[in-house]
Design an enzyme around this catalytic site. Sequence first.
Site, mmCIF file in Angstrom:
data_model
loop_
_atom_site.group_PDB
_atom_site.id
_atom_site.type_symbol
_atom_site.label_atom_id
_atom_site.label_comp_id
_atom_site.label_asym_id
_atom_site.label_seq_id
_atom_site.Cartn_x
_atom_site.Cartn_y
_atom_site.Cartn_z
ATOM 1 N N PHE A 145 0.839 -1.199 0.000
ATOM 2 C CA PHE A 145 0.000 0.000 0.000
ATOM 3 C C PHE A 145 0.872 1.246 0.000
ATOM 4 C CE2 PHE A 145 0.837 -0.935 4.432
ATOM 5 C CZ PHE A 145 1.052 0.310 4.998
ATOM 6 N N CYS A 146 0.246 2.371 -0.357
ATOM 7 C CA CYS A 146 0.928 3.667 -0.378
ATOM 8 C C CYS A 146 -0.147 4.746 -0.234
ATOM 9 C CB CYS A 146 1.738 3.834 -1.656
ATOM 10 S SG CYS A 146 0.781 3.588 -3.174
ATOM 11 N N THR A 147 0.204 5.994 -0.426
ATOM 12 C CA THR A 147 -0.730 7.092 -0.160
ATOM 13 C C THR A 147 -1.930 7.085 -1.103
ATOM 14 O OG1 THR A 147 1.163 8.422 0.546
ATOM 15 C CG2 THR A 147 -0.919 9.575 0.188
ATOM 16 N N CYS A 163 2.558 1.804 -4.836
ATOM 17 C CA CYS A 163 2.319 0.374 -4.608
ATOM 18 C C CYS A 163 1.977 -0.336 -5.913
ATOM 19 C CB CYS A 163 1.253 0.141 -3.541
ATOM 20 S SG CYS A 163 -0.165 1.231 -3.566
#
Length: 249
Positions: free
Chosen positions: A177-179, A184
């Site tokens: 996951f990422c912002t 990601c």
Amino acid sequence: MNEKIAILSTYSFVNIEEPANLIPKLLLIAKRKYVRGTILLSKEGFNGSFSGSYENVNLVLEELIKLTVPKDVNVKINYSDLHPFQKLKVRLKKEIVAMNVDDLNVDLFKGEYIESKDWDSFITKQDVIVIDTRNDYEVEIGTFKSAINPYTKTFKQFPAWVHQNEKLLKGKKIAMFCTGGIRCEKSTSLLKSIGYDDVYHLKGGILQYLEDTQNKNNLWQGECFVFDDRRAVEDDLSPSERHTRLPST
């Protein structure tokens, strides 16, 4: 009552033959519509975050889509009382998110999306490893419970971390996951390209997850770093009071 400022974040991995040719057209419409923020263009696609009235940010998005013709596009809109960006920038880059890995075709080669509603149940499975693909200063103020922190200073360090942790990752389902989804998504492409099969990522990233789920199971802990004047947002997506005065990155 003053109209809320719309903050539109968007990206798409799409082949753009001559990205430099798009810059004047995008600058023209964004300036005319009083839109601020940054749009990055490269041969691998586009990545932008910009603010203005709801109508005007969508007009800029429509122009971006018309010029690039992506198969799919990721879009997220939040709202703020003030512009989170001071200037307008449209820039040409080698990559829309810099990983420094050659010949990575994210448009054709990436992991499976996990929708926000399914994320909590997926990442709590015994055979799933959860990896935060963001930088260490982002992870420090908030992340998912039990997520692995690679302690990278920049995204360019992530491929080396993957290679150094082959024993940890081998044979596992890997959820990243990422912002907002772009890092990601590119990370899943990297892992797929070097032989990992069970690779997944959170669709729309942390911001979409928080909007969709309101963090009802409290698996997200802390605040989410954002790359604008808000610095960070709470799990209800309101600007963080605690981190408002963090220096810009």
